[in-house]
Scaffold this active site. Structure first.
Site, PDB file in Angstrom:
ATOM      1  N   ASP A   1      58.956  -5.989  81.940  1.00  0.00           N
ATOM      2  CA  ASP A   1      58.515  -5.076  82.990  1.00  0.00           C
ATOM      3  C   ASP A   1      57.927  -5.920  84.118  1.00  0.00           C
ATOM      4  OD1 ASP A   1      57.246  -3.335  84.696  1.00  0.00           O
ATOM      5  OD2 ASP A   1      56.375  -2.090  83.115  1.00  0.00           O
TER       6      ASP A   1
ATOM      7  N   LYS B   1      58.262  -0.905  92.786  1.00  0.00           N
ATOM      8  CA  LYS B   1      57.250  -1.215  93.790  1.00  0.00           C
ATOM      9  C   LYS B   1      57.812  -1.971  94.987  1.00  0.00           C
ATOM     10  CE  LYS B   1      53.253  -0.828  90.734  1.00  0.00           C
ATOM     11  NZ  LYS B   1      52.809   0.474  91.252  1.00  0.00           N
TER      12      LYS B   1
ATOM     13  N   PHE C   1      50.382  -1.465  80.719  1.00  0.00           N
ATOM     14  CA  PHE C   1      50.506  -0.385  81.693  1.00  0.00           C
ATOM     15  C   PHE C   1      51.943  -0.361  82.176  1.00  0.00           C
ATOM     16  CE2 PHE C   1      50.664   1.596  85.824  1.00  0.00           C
ATOM     17  CZ  PHE C   1      49.979   2.781  85.567  1.00  0.00           C
TER      18      PHE C   1
END
Length: 409
Positions: free
Chosen positions: A236, A265, A151
């Site tokens: 990531d 984030k 993801f």
């Protein structure tokens, strides 16, 4: 931090606000039926004044809790001075942010963006440019190897290399140039990487897949393989990074330094969207004016908040806290195995919990916990994710685990 005080009764109830969204808001989410009005630390409060312990923390965007005083103060100070110039001009906050973020990660250069998906898209572009200019891959032939069940976001290019049909179906045609191999499989990765490979892009821990942690040595193997074959290793760390797993970056659990790290984030402190591509100088150095950009990327407000986030992490307090409370989390979940939990994976304050399907789906468990005053989110099937703010206390964490035990029973 203590739970927030009750708020004045709202003009509209939670049920009324949820109904009001239905005809005017795109249905691309299926949120739990709670309407949050204010928050502080590890607690949120709905419009009626009911309080909930937040065990999701905005998918790791709120690593430092809601409205951390140092981050709110940094934002307030900057709001009184300057918020946006665009990158057409320099601003007085960007240099310090870039310097300190590069230092925190042990890399050289920073490309500031806004959202995590933008960081991934930017990383893909940079890797391809590097492949053509530095590695010598023929034009338009560069490939990037990724892992199944990944993801990285939901933009058109990113869903092109997703294996989640919910994210992909109906959104083609897809962007070419990606090869998908099983996660945690070095042999498959070895076979997929060739002279056209610009980069291997992986999550050190797969969050959306259910906090899937690879075998010891996998990340070391990826680093060795990419170095030997002349490809970039892009990690990531948008969900796994910035203290979540007990280290600044999840790759540090194996002492690995990637060529490129993608952050987002928590980098915005739960206040503004901030993301970044952080890389070696010879990698990010391939970009020239006009080839990539963002009006809001690196804006003064984002840089001020991002610098405050880096400052919180530089002392290592949050990383140690996540590691210590991670032991409490693992022990609490281990006690539930066989009592509604069939398995779990945890590192630091991050866990994927597989619930016995006979007990309920992940969604159903989330709804039961909501009634207990605890917020979590399901992922696939009967798996839920736990990712509380790193500011949570041991007592609060233990109480949340107690609530989980009750709803499983």
């Amino acid at each position: 931090m203590t739970a927030p005080a009750r708020v004045t009764a709202p003009a509209r109830t939670s049920a009324e606000l949820i109904r009001a969204e239905e005809p005017v808001l795109a249905h691309n989410y299926h949120p739990l039926p709670v309407v949050v009005a204010r928050a502080e630390g590890a607690w949120v409060e709905d419009v009626e004044g009911r309080r909930y312990l937040d065990m999701l923390a905005g998918y790791s965007a709120l690593n430092f809790g809601h409205r951390h005083p140092a981050l709110v103060e940094a934002a307030h100070r900057q709001l009184d001075r300057l918020t946006l110039t665009s990158r057409a001009f320099h601003n007085d906050r960007l240099a310090e942010f870039a310097e300190r973020l590069a230092g925190l990660t042990g890399l050289d250069m920073v490309l500031p963006m806004n959202t995590g998906a933008e960081a991934v898209e930017s990383g893909v572009k940079v890797a391809r440019k590097w492949a053509y200019e530095v590695k010598g891959v023929p034009a338009d032939r560069a490939t990037i190897v990724v892992a199944a069940d990944n993801f990285h976001g939901r933009t058109t290019t990113i869903v092109s290399f997703s294996t989640d049909e919910t994210a992909r179906s109906g959104f083609g045609p897809f962007t070419p140039g990606f090869r998908i191999v099983p996660y945690n499989d070095l042999a498959a990765l070895e076979e997929a990487v060739d002279e056209t490979t610009a980069a291997v892009l992986i999550e050190p821990i797969q969050g959306e897949a259910g906090v899937v942690i690879p075998d010891d040595g996998y990340l070391t193997g990826v680093r060795e393989l990419t170095r030997r074959k002349g490809a970039l290793f892009i990690a990531d760390e948008i969900q796994s990074g910035l203290g979540r797993t007990g280290r600044t970056l999840a790759v540090e659990h194996e002492g690995v330094v990637p060529d490129v790290v993608l952050l987002g984030k928590a980098l915005g402190g739960g206040i503004v969207p901030v993301s970044a591509v952080v890389a070696r100088r010879d990698v990010l150095g391939v970009l020239r004016p006009g080839e990539h950009g963002s009006t809001f990327g690196g804006n003064p407000l984002a840089a001020a908040v991002g610098t405050a986030v880096v400052e919180l992490l530089e002392a290592g307090v949050f990383q140690r806290r996540a590691a210590e409370l991670g032991t409490v989390l693992r022990e609490g979940l281990a006690a539930l195995v066989g009592r509604g939990v069939v398995g779990f994976r945890a590192r630091g304050l991050w866990a994927g919990v597989d619930v016995d399907p006979a007990v309920g789906t992940g969604r159903e468990i989330g709804e039961r916990l909501l009634r207990e005053g605890v917020l979590v989110k399901d992922t696939h099937g009967s798996t839920i994710r736990l990712a509380p703010p790193l500011t949570i206390t041991e007592e609060e964490l233990t109480a949340a685990l107690g609530s989980l035990a009750r709803v499983l029973a």
